[in-house]
Design a protein around this motif. Structure first.
Motif, mmCIF file in Angstrom:
data_model
loop_
_atom_site.group_PDB
_atom_site.id
_atom_site.type_symbol
_atom_site.label_atom_id
_atom_site.label_comp_id
_atom_site.label_asym_id
_atom_site.label_seq_id
_atom_site.Cartn_x
_atom_site.Cartn_y
_atom_site.Cartn_z
ATOM 1 N N TRP A 127 6.968 -0.725 -4.058
ATOM 2 C CA TRP A 127 6.176 -0.375 -2.896
ATOM 3 C C TRP A 127 6.233 -1.436 -1.795
ATOM 4 N N TYR B 291 2.923 -2.397 6.373
ATOM 5 C CA TYR B 291 3.802 -1.368 5.816
ATOM 6 C C TYR B 291 3.965 -0.199 6.790
ATOM 7 N N GLN B 292 2.862 0.245 7.366
ATOM 8 C CA GLN B 292 2.934 1.410 8.231
ATOM 9 C C GLN B 292 3.609 1.107 9.567
ATOM 10 N N ASP C 281 1.053 12.408 0.199
ATOM 11 C CA ASP C 281 2.459 12.777 0.354
ATOM 12 C C ASP C 281 2.484 14.231 0.807
ATOM 13 N N ILE D 96 -1.812 3.987 2.769
ATOM 14 C CA ILE D 96 -0.428 3.669 2.455
ATOM 15 C C ILE D 96 -0.166 2.163 2.590
ATOM 16 N N PRO D 97 0.512 1.511 1.656
ATOM 17 C CA PRO D 97 1.236 2.044 0.486
ATOM 18 C C PRO D 97 0.414 2.079 -0.805
ATOM 19 N N GLN E 161 7.265 1.162 8.783
ATOM 20 C CA GLN E 161 7.743 2.524 8.559
ATOM 21 C C GLN E 161 7.772 3.357 9.843
ATOM 22 N N GLY F 216 1.145 6.558 -4.254
ATOM 23 C CA GLY F 216 1.050 5.179 -3.811
ATOM 24 C C GLY F 216 0.950 4.197 -4.977
#
Length: 252
Positions: A245, A187-188, A43, A37-38, A191, A51
């Motif tokens: 993204w 990103y993670q 999902d 991810i991303p 998030q 992604g």
């Protein structure tokens, strides 16, 4: 399942010699990782891989007249799966390195970045480069380009199956630093997926490269992939996908 026999369309044979026999409307099997991810990830609400790279190859296929069947593939198995024809393309966060180019072909560059370093929250050591980290216990994912440069720089490298496993051990203090693709780790963390860690903003990467779409050596489908990628960059669709993204500007 992709059919390599010659397929007739519009009264004419559209087969391509020397690689993938690709006709209008055919389906190519795409290997993508479930943990990147991303760029590529599972999902869980739909039990499908999605992604940035998945949407990119899907749109390229739409523009170039082929469909894609995205298959979850561990990162370390991507090249072997491609060369053994279990998949037809690689669309993942895979850097197009010279060593990998000896095994497979890569498309024109898609997106460039380097390594990011995650540390436990509260860690205050001022690491700005690999030169500052000699002797540090650090984690890197099996199959990535980071392992050998980290060892060459004198780090005590532990290898892991996934970035999530690395971040877990960083947060628990089992290792002092975790290395991974900077956009993926950033990103993670943003998030809330990786807790108890932070990315070092002052660290400057030294292992910078570009990810690209992979095919078997000599596969003529590459011409269509590059044409589709170029058209997306020309009409703004590529930039829109980067924005969707939340990717930072490419390092290239």
């Amino acid at each position: 399942m992709f059919n390599r026999r010659h397929v007739l369309g519009g009264g004419a044979a559209l087969a391509l010699s020397g690689g993938t026999a690709l006709a209008q409307g055919q389906t190519l099997r795409v290997g993508s990782t479930p943990t990147g991810i991303p760029f590529t990830f599972l999902d869980t609400s739909r039990n499908t891989i999605t992604g940035f790279m998945v949407e990119l190859i899907t749109e390229i296929g739409r523009r170039q007249g082929f469909a894609v069947d995205v298959q979850a593939t561990p990162f370390a198995a991507l090249i072997a799966s491609l060369t053994s024809s279990r998949i037809d393309l690689i669309a993942a966060a895979m850097l197009a390195t010279p060593a990998r180019r000896e095994q497979i072909d890569f498309s024109d560059p898609v997106y460039a970045y380097g390594e990011g370093v995650a540390v436990r929250e509260g860690e205050q050591r001022p690491w700005r480069s690999l030169a500052d980290m000699r002797g540090v216990a650090a984690g890197a994912q099996i199959g990535t380009v980071y392992i050998e440069p980290l060892r060459a720089a004198g780090l005590d490298v532990r290898t892991y199956d996934s970035v999530a496993d690395i971040m877990r051990d960083v947060s628990l203090g089992r290792i002092a630093a975790g290395f991974g693709d900077a956009p993926i780790v950033s990103y993670q963390i943003a998030q809330g997926t990786f807790r108890g860690v932070r990315l070092l903003p002052e660290y400057r990467p030294s292992i910078v490269g570009s990810i690209a779409i992979g095919t078997r050596k000599g596969d003529p489908v590459m011409a269509r992939i590059n044409a589709g990628l170029a058209s997306m960059k020309a009409d703004g669709a590529f930039t829109a996908l980067v924005t969707k993204w939340n990717l930072p500007p490419s390092a290239a």
